[in-house]
Each structure stands twice: as C-alpha cells, then as structure tokens.
Design a protein around this motif. Sequence first.
Motif, PDB file in Angstrom:
ATOM      1  N   ARG A 198       2.166   3.945   6.878  1.00 53.94           N
ATOM      2  CA  ARG A 198       2.107   2.517   6.555  1.00 53.94           C
ATOM      3  C   ARG A 198       3.466   1.824   6.703  1.00 53.94           C
ATOM      4  O   ARG A 198       3.523   0.689   7.183  1.00 53.94           O
ATOM      5  CB  ARG A 198       1.549   2.330   5.142  1.00 53.94           C
ATOM      6  CG  ARG A 198       0.053   2.659   5.069  1.00 53.94           C
ATOM      7  CD  ARG A 198      -0.431   2.831   3.654  1.00 53.94           C
ATOM      8  NE  ARG A 198      -1.882   3.024   3.602  1.00 53.94           N
ATOM      9  CZ  ARG A 198      -2.491   4.194   3.839  1.00 53.94           C
ATOM     10  NH1 ARG A 198      -1.772   5.279   4.145  1.00 53.94           N
ATOM     11  NH2 ARG A 198      -3.815   4.285   3.771  1.00 53.94           N
ATOM     12  N   VAL A 199       4.528   2.476   6.280  1.00 54.80           N
ATOM     13  CA  VAL A 199       5.823   1.788   6.267  1.00 54.80           C
ATOM     14  C   VAL A 199       6.782   2.286   7.342  1.00 54.80           C
ATOM     15  O   VAL A 199       7.847   1.700   7.520  1.00 54.80           O
ATOM     16  CB  VAL A 199       6.491   1.921   4.879  1.00 54.80           C
ATOM     17  CG1 VAL A 199       5.556   1.430   3.791  1.00 54.80           C
ATOM     18  CG2 VAL A 199       6.938   3.353   4.606  1.00 54.80           C
ATOM     19  N   LEU A 216       3.454  12.096   1.656  1.00 58.58           N
ATOM     20  CA  LEU A 216       4.508  11.515   2.479  1.00 58.58           C
ATOM     21  C   LEU A 216       3.919  10.954   3.772  1.00 58.58           C
ATOM     22  O   LEU A 216       4.316   9.874   4.235  1.00 58.58           O
ATOM     23  CB  LEU A 216       5.574  12.562   2.792  1.00 58.58           C
ATOM     24  CG  LEU A 216       6.698  12.140   3.746  1.00 58.58           C
ATOM     25  CD1 LEU A 216       7.442  10.915   3.216  1.00 58.58           C
ATOM     26  CD2 LEU A 216       7.655  13.304   3.991  1.00 58.58           C
ATOM     27  N   ALA A 217       2.948  11.656   4.343  1.00 54.27           N
ATOM     28  CA  ALA A 217       2.312  11.178   5.579  1.00 54.27           C
ATOM     29  C   ALA A 217       1.591   9.853   5.344  1.00 54.27           C
ATOM     30  O   ALA A 217       1.611   8.966   6.207  1.00 54.27           O
ATOM     31  CB  ALA A 217       1.331  12.224   6.103  1.00 54.27           C
ATOM     32  N   ALA A 240      10.439   2.786  -0.346  1.00 53.89           N
ATOM     33  CA  ALA A 240       9.189   3.524  -0.543  1.00 53.89           C
ATOM     34  C   ALA A 240       9.225   4.847   0.207  1.00 53.89           C
ATOM     35  O   ALA A 240       8.812   5.898  -0.322  1.00 53.89           O
ATOM     36  CB  ALA A 240       8.010   2.680  -0.063  1.00 53.89           C
ATOM     37  N   LEU A 241       9.753   4.821   1.416  1.00 49.68           N
ATOM     38  CA  LEU A 241       9.838   6.044   2.211  1.00 49.68           C
ATOM     39  C   LEU A 241      10.781   7.047   1.564  1.00 49.68           C
ATOM     40  O   LEU A 241      10.483   8.246   1.474  1.00 49.68           O
ATOM     41  CB  LEU A 241      10.316   5.692   3.620  1.00 49.68           C
ATOM     42  CG  LEU A 241      10.237   6.791   4.684  1.00 49.68           C
ATOM     43  CD1 LEU A 241       8.800   7.268   4.836  1.00 49.68           C
ATOM     44  CD2 LEU A 241      10.773   6.265   6.006  1.00 49.68           C
ATOM     45  N   ALA A 255       0.832  -1.201   0.000  1.00 47.49           N
ATOM     46  CA  ALA A 255       0.000   0.000   0.000  1.00 47.49           C
ATOM     47  C   ALA A 255       0.866   1.250   0.000  1.00 47.49           C
ATOM     48  O   ALA A 255       0.612   2.209  -0.756  1.00 47.49           O
ATOM     49  CB  ALA A 255      -0.923  -0.007   1.216  1.00 47.49           C
ATOM     50  N   GLY A 256       1.912   1.256   0.824  1.00 48.91           N
ATOM     51  CA  GLY A 256       2.802   2.411   0.879  1.00 48.91           C
ATOM     52  C   GLY A 256       3.507   2.665  -0.436  1.00 48.91           C
ATOM     53  O   GLY A 256       3.697   3.823  -0.847  1.00 48.91           O
ATOM     54  N   THR A 257       3.902   1.595  -1.131  1.00 51.27           N
ATOM     55  CA  THR A 257       4.577   1.750  -2.417  1.00 51.27           C
ATOM     56  C   THR A 257       3.645   2.375  -3.449  1.00 51.27           C
ATOM     57  O   THR A 257       4.053   3.227  -4.235  1.00 51.27           O
ATOM     58  CB  THR A 257       5.087   0.389  -2.905  1.00 51.27           C
ATOM     59  OG1 THR A 257       5.949  -0.173  -1.916  1.00 51.27           O
ATOM     60  CG2 THR A 257       5.857   0.529  -4.202  1.00 51.27           C
TER      61      THR A 257
END
Length: 270
Positions: A159-160, A153-154, A177-178, A143-145
């Motif tokens: 998620r990650v 960004l939030a 991802a971050l 999901a984060g990707t």
Amino acid sequence: MTLRQAMSQDNIFREIDEELRSDRMRALWRRFAPYVIGAAVGVVVLVAVNEGWTWYHANNAAQSSDELYEAFDLIDGGDLAAAQTQLDTLVADGSGNYPTLAQFRKAGVMAKEGKLAEAVAAYDALANSQSNPRLRELALVLAGTLLVDGGTLADVESRVGSIAVEGSPLRNAAREALGLAQYKTGDFTAAQASFEAVINDPLTQSTVRNRMGYYLAQLLAQGAVAVEPEAAADAAATAIDDIVSDEAPAAEATAEDAPAETTEAVPAAQ
C-alpha cells in the motif's frame, strides 16, 4: 426633359426602391423572426438554468457540510452508531465532495471501533475508486498505517511502498508506516533507513523529525543500531532529552504530523 422633371423621377425611383427594400426586410423578418426569438429565449433559459443549478448545488453543498459536521459532533460525543448512520446518509445523498469525505470518516470510525479489517477494506475501496491521485494515496497510507499492527510487512509495503518516494506529498507518513512495519518484523536495518529518510527530508516538520529520533533512540537502546550517522545521533539525542524532561515528541504529535484516525505503533524495548 427639364432638370425639375429629372429630379422628380429620381425621387420617385428612390421612394420605390426604399419601399422594395422595406418589403424585403419585412419578408426576411417574417421568415427568420421565429428563429431569432427562439435563440434569444434559449439564451435566457440557459442563463436561468445555470443560475438555478448553481444555487441548487451551493444549497446542497451547504446542507452536506452541515450534515458532515453533525457526524463529527456525534463521533466526538462517543455516539459512533448514530455517526455511522449519519455518514451513510451523507454518502448516499450528499453533494459535491462531501460523500467522499464521509467515506474517509466512516472508515476512521470503523478503526476507532476496533473493526480494523473493515476499515482497511473501506480505505482500499476508496483508493480503488478515486480519480484524484492525492486522495488515493491518502487512502493507501491510512490503510497501511492500520496494517502496521493488524497485518504483515507485505501488506504495508503493497500500500505505501510506491508512496514512500521523493516527490510524494505523503512520503514521510508512508515511510513512517513502513519503518514501523519493518521494526515489527525485526528488520531493524531497514527500519533505521526508513526513519532516517524522514529525518533527512528538509521538508519534515520538527515534531515528526523528533518522533523519528524517538524511534531511533529505541533502536539504540536495544543495541539494534550498530552505526549511528550524525543526523540520526542529533535526532536521537533530542528525543532522549525530551523523554527525560517528560516532553516526549510522540505525545506532541498532531493530526498534521501523521494520518488521522490511526493508532501510532511505537517501537518498544525488548
């Protein structure tokens, strides 16, 4: 009383005693026989039920496996609508862990169709419903990707963020991802730190390390990185060499190097 008479009496008493014992055993057997027989029948029934359930479960699991691979074939053939129908059926009626696998694949199909919001919602639902912590983390990373391009960004951090730490098997996918989300918002220092954390991890695969070097090379080309640590310099130099030789590591990445069914956001020079 003679010895012969005494022995005769002993034999009579012995026979009487044996008859009494035999009568007692028959009485006990008549009393407890139904329970003994019932217990034996119960054991046989339990064994038969267990064997039958094992066969039934194995047969259903094999059928669910076949249905899942049929859905994969439909996806590879481009028939996404039919694949969704097949996956929905498997989610509803599948056996074992196959419904969960079908849910993951269904979310991936949504992403492939461009339905990013629906795909993220599906991954979030999986993360909230999983008791297995690794499957939960996988859903969050996927999901984060997706949210690197489709969110803030939030959104990605929520998620990650808890996964991009030492000890998590998916820490480097989460860090990537971050880092991409940080790059997108213009926080180049944080992005550099995220990419370097992947590079400096001794368990990082070479293709992943080279991809991080490729990202850092982009930052260097933009002048966004003021100080270049030795490890980052080596990785960036390797990435640049690969680019020059038309073997950019981003093109070599396999499904094992990054979460499946996601689009990789590569920093572009501005």
